[in-house]
Design a protein around this motif. Structure first.
Motif, short mmCIF file in Angstrom:
data_model
loop_
_atom_site.label_atom_id
_atom_site.label_comp_id
_atom_site.label_asym_id
_atom_site.label_seq_id
_atom_site.Cartn_x
_atom_site.Cartn_y
_atom_site.Cartn_z
N UNK A 143 -4.62 3.85 9.62
CA UNK A 143 -3.89 3.05 8.64
C UNK A 143 -3.61 1.64 9.17
N UNK A 144 -3.32 1.53 10.45
CA UNK A 144 -3.08 0.20 11.02
C UNK A 144 -4.32 -0.68 10.88
N UNK A 145 -5.49 -0.05 10.98
CA UNK A 145 -6.74 -0.80 10.82
C UNK A 145 -7.02 -1.12 9.34
N UNK A 146 -6.74 -0.16 8.47
CA UNK A 146 -7.13 -0.28 7.06
C UNK A 146 -6.15 -1.11 6.23
N UNK A 147 -4.92 -1.26 6.68
CA UNK A 147 -3.93 -1.99 5.87
C UNK A 147 -4.28 -3.47 5.72
N UNK A 148 -4.89 -4.08 6.71
CA UNK A 148 -5.28 -5.50 6.64
C UNK A 148 -4.12 -6.38 6.21
N UNK A 149 -2.98 -6.21 6.84
CA UNK A 149 -1.83 -7.05 6.55
C UNK A 149 -0.95 -6.57 5.41
N UNK A 150 -1.35 -5.55 4.69
CA UNK A 150 -0.50 -5.03 3.62
C UNK A 150 0.73 -4.34 4.21
N UNK A 188 0.84 -1.20 0.00
CA UNK A 188 0.00 0.00 0.00
C UNK A 188 0.88 1.25 0.00
N UNK A 189 0.25 2.37 -0.36
CA UNK A 189 0.88 3.69 -0.36
C UNK A 189 0.08 4.61 0.55
N UNK A 190 0.77 5.53 1.21
CA UNK A 190 0.10 6.51 2.06
C UNK A 190 0.51 7.92 1.62
N UNK A 191 -0.47 8.79 1.45
CA UNK A 191 -0.23 10.20 1.12
C UNK A 191 -0.81 11.04 2.24
N UNK A 192 0.04 11.83 2.89
CA UNK A 192 -0.38 12.71 3.98
C UNK A 192 -0.29 14.14 3.46
N UNK A 231 -2.81 22.43 3.66
CA UNK A 231 -3.83 23.38 4.10
C UNK A 231 -4.04 23.28 5.60
N UNK A 232 -4.90 24.10 6.11
CA UNK A 232 -5.15 24.08 7.56
C UNK A 232 -5.97 22.86 7.96
N UNK A 233 -6.69 22.31 7.03
CA UNK A 233 -7.42 21.08 7.32
C UNK A 233 -6.64 19.91 6.72
N UNK A 234 -5.98 19.16 7.57
CA UNK A 234 -5.14 18.06 7.12
C UNK A 234 -5.99 16.94 6.55
N UNK A 235 -5.35 16.10 5.72
CA UNK A 235 -6.06 14.96 5.15
C UNK A 235 -5.04 13.87 4.81
N UNK A 236 -5.54 12.66 4.63
CA UNK A 236 -4.66 11.59 4.18
C UNK A 236 -5.43 10.67 3.24
N UNK A 237 -4.68 9.95 2.40
CA UNK A 237 -5.26 8.96 1.50
C UNK A 237 -4.39 7.70 1.57
N UNK A 261 -3.72 0.99 -6.62
CA UNK A 261 -4.31 2.32 -6.53
C UNK A 261 -5.79 2.31 -6.16
N UNK A 262 -6.31 1.16 -5.77
CA UNK A 262 -7.68 1.14 -5.25
C UNK A 262 -7.67 1.78 -3.86
N UNK A 263 -8.67 2.62 -3.56
CA UNK A 263 -8.68 3.32 -2.26
C UNK A 263 -8.97 2.37 -1.11
N UNK A 264 -8.18 2.49 -0.06
CA UNK A 264 -8.41 1.71 1.16
C UNK A 264 -9.08 2.57 2.23
#
Length: 389
Positions: free
Chosen positions: A139-146, A87-91, A95-101, A107-110
């Motif tokens: 991310x620890x929850x969403x990775x599911x072993x990745x 998996x890949x993580x983008x932080x 901006x003032x409102x942080x986000x992550x993907x 490239x399917x969204x997790x």
């Protein structure tokens, strides 16, 4: 000048394979060979190497009559990226409102966290720390072993590697943060790739920038801030202070910064529209889109007016950089992009008195943000560098 050796060529070819498969369609070795312009033997060797790193999946190609392509010769596989192993993580802290993907290798969204709500009782750094704690938990929850292969970190200004700091005017509180040290403390010991939002975004157009007729590609972003980046013959222009191509801090004839005239909040104010909470870009965009649907004539008028100072700003860029292609990523122009572009070109033609050839203009696609696509490309590139030293 970099030496072109067999490892360099191999990395370039693997990136071609990844780029083709990242488009989402499974392909045979023969199809990859034809699309990448590589021999079938080369593709087979590259596929075998990617297979060793659990980067691909293989499925038998169904024969004709089973709802599939015609097959002659030996049995073939259809190949796709493997979304189950890595998996890949983008932080994004631009901006003032942080986000992550968080995205799987294919490239399917997790999962994602957009529009992080800051606690007004905390200062900037405390809110950033709380956000990073939340990112790690999710991310620890969403990775599911990745396995997380790397993290792209999107900032509002240039990143100074030696000082481990960001330099920017939009979020001055960030300038005092030792960024990679903070990330490692709260997210873990991953490979981090930090860069300015527009410099990630322009990488999303690497295929265009590499074409012979595109000697210099310029990307212009207009949203919460105003920024730009340029690629010359595939190489990023950075400059002494890593601010090459940034037009938002230029001044107009009345001594106003273009960012203050053209940002998302400035456009909202031109419509006498309430901007809401500072930095709440998603909510403001939804409200503006609703306003465009309800009052299209007023919105088009405001858009036409905004295109004029944009043209004045770009006029300076065209003279200094002389790009052959310009990508426009103006968030508030999307409801009526053609109206905006027509006024922009008319204003540029007037400013140049028709004496210059204008570059090819196009709008950034909206199915995935340019920043996110560019950040993923950086992660893919750096991963390839690691597996083929």
């Amino acid at each position: 000048m970099k030496t072109i050796d067999q490892s360099t060529i191999r990395r370039q070819n693997i990136r071609k394979i990844l780029a083709l498969l990242s488009q989402g369609n499974a392909m045979t070795r023969q199809e990859l060979s034809e699309a990448a312009g590589l021999s079938l033997m080369t593709v087979t060797n590259l596929v075998d190497q990617l297979k060793e790193h659990e980067a691909l999946t293989f499925a038998p190609l169904k024969r004709e009559g089973q709802g599939s392509r015609r097959l002659t010769g030996r049995k073939a596989d259809v190949i796709a990226l493997n979304g189950a192993g890595h998996a890949w993580l983008v932080v994004d802290i631009s901006g003032r409102q942080f986000r992550f993907s968080l995205l799987a290798f294919d490239l399917s969204p997790l999962g994602e966290g957009a529009g992080w709500r800051n606690d007004p009782q905390k200062n900037y750094v405390e809110n950033l720390e709380s956000f990073l704690v939340n990112v790690r938990q999710q991310t620890q929850t969403l990775l599911h072993g990745r396995k997380l292969l790397g993290v792209s970190v999107v900032t509002p200004g240039p990143y100074e590697v030696d000082d481990d700091r960001v330099s920017n005017q939009r979020l001055p509180e960030l300038n005092s943060v030792k960024l990679k040290s903070l990330l490692a403390q709260y997210l873990g010991p991953y490979d981090y790739y930090v860069d300015e939002d527009v410099k990630f975004a322009v990488r999303a157009y690497a295929s265009l920038a590499s074409q012979a007729q595109c000697e210099l590609l310029y990307y212009l972003y207009i949203g919460e801030g105003v920024g730009g980046a340029a690629v010359h013959q595939g190489n990023m222009l950075r400059g002494l202070n890593a601010t090459a191509g940034d037009p938002g801090q230029l001044w107009d004839a009345q001594g106003r910064r273009y960012e203050s005239l053209l940002s998302l909040s400035a456009f909202a104010r031109s419509l006498s529209f309430p901007c809401g909470e500072e930095g709440d870009q998603e909510t403001l965009l939804r409200q503006l889109n609703a306003h465009a649907a309800a009052c299209p004539d007023a919105y088009k008028t405001a858009l036409t007016q905004a295109a004029q100072p944009t043209a004045q700003m770009l006029y300076n860029v065209l003279w200094m950089l002389d790009p052959s292609h310009v990508i426009i990523d103006c968030l508030y122009a999307h409801p009526f992009e053609e109206v905006y572009l027509r006024q922009l070109l008319d204003s540029l033609s007037h400013l140049t008195s028709g004496s210059r050839n204008l570059p090819v203009f196009s709008f950034a696609p909206q199915e995935m943000s340019s920043v996110l696509r560019g950040a993923i490309q950086v992660l893919q590139r750096e991963w390839v560098e690691r597996i083929i030293p």
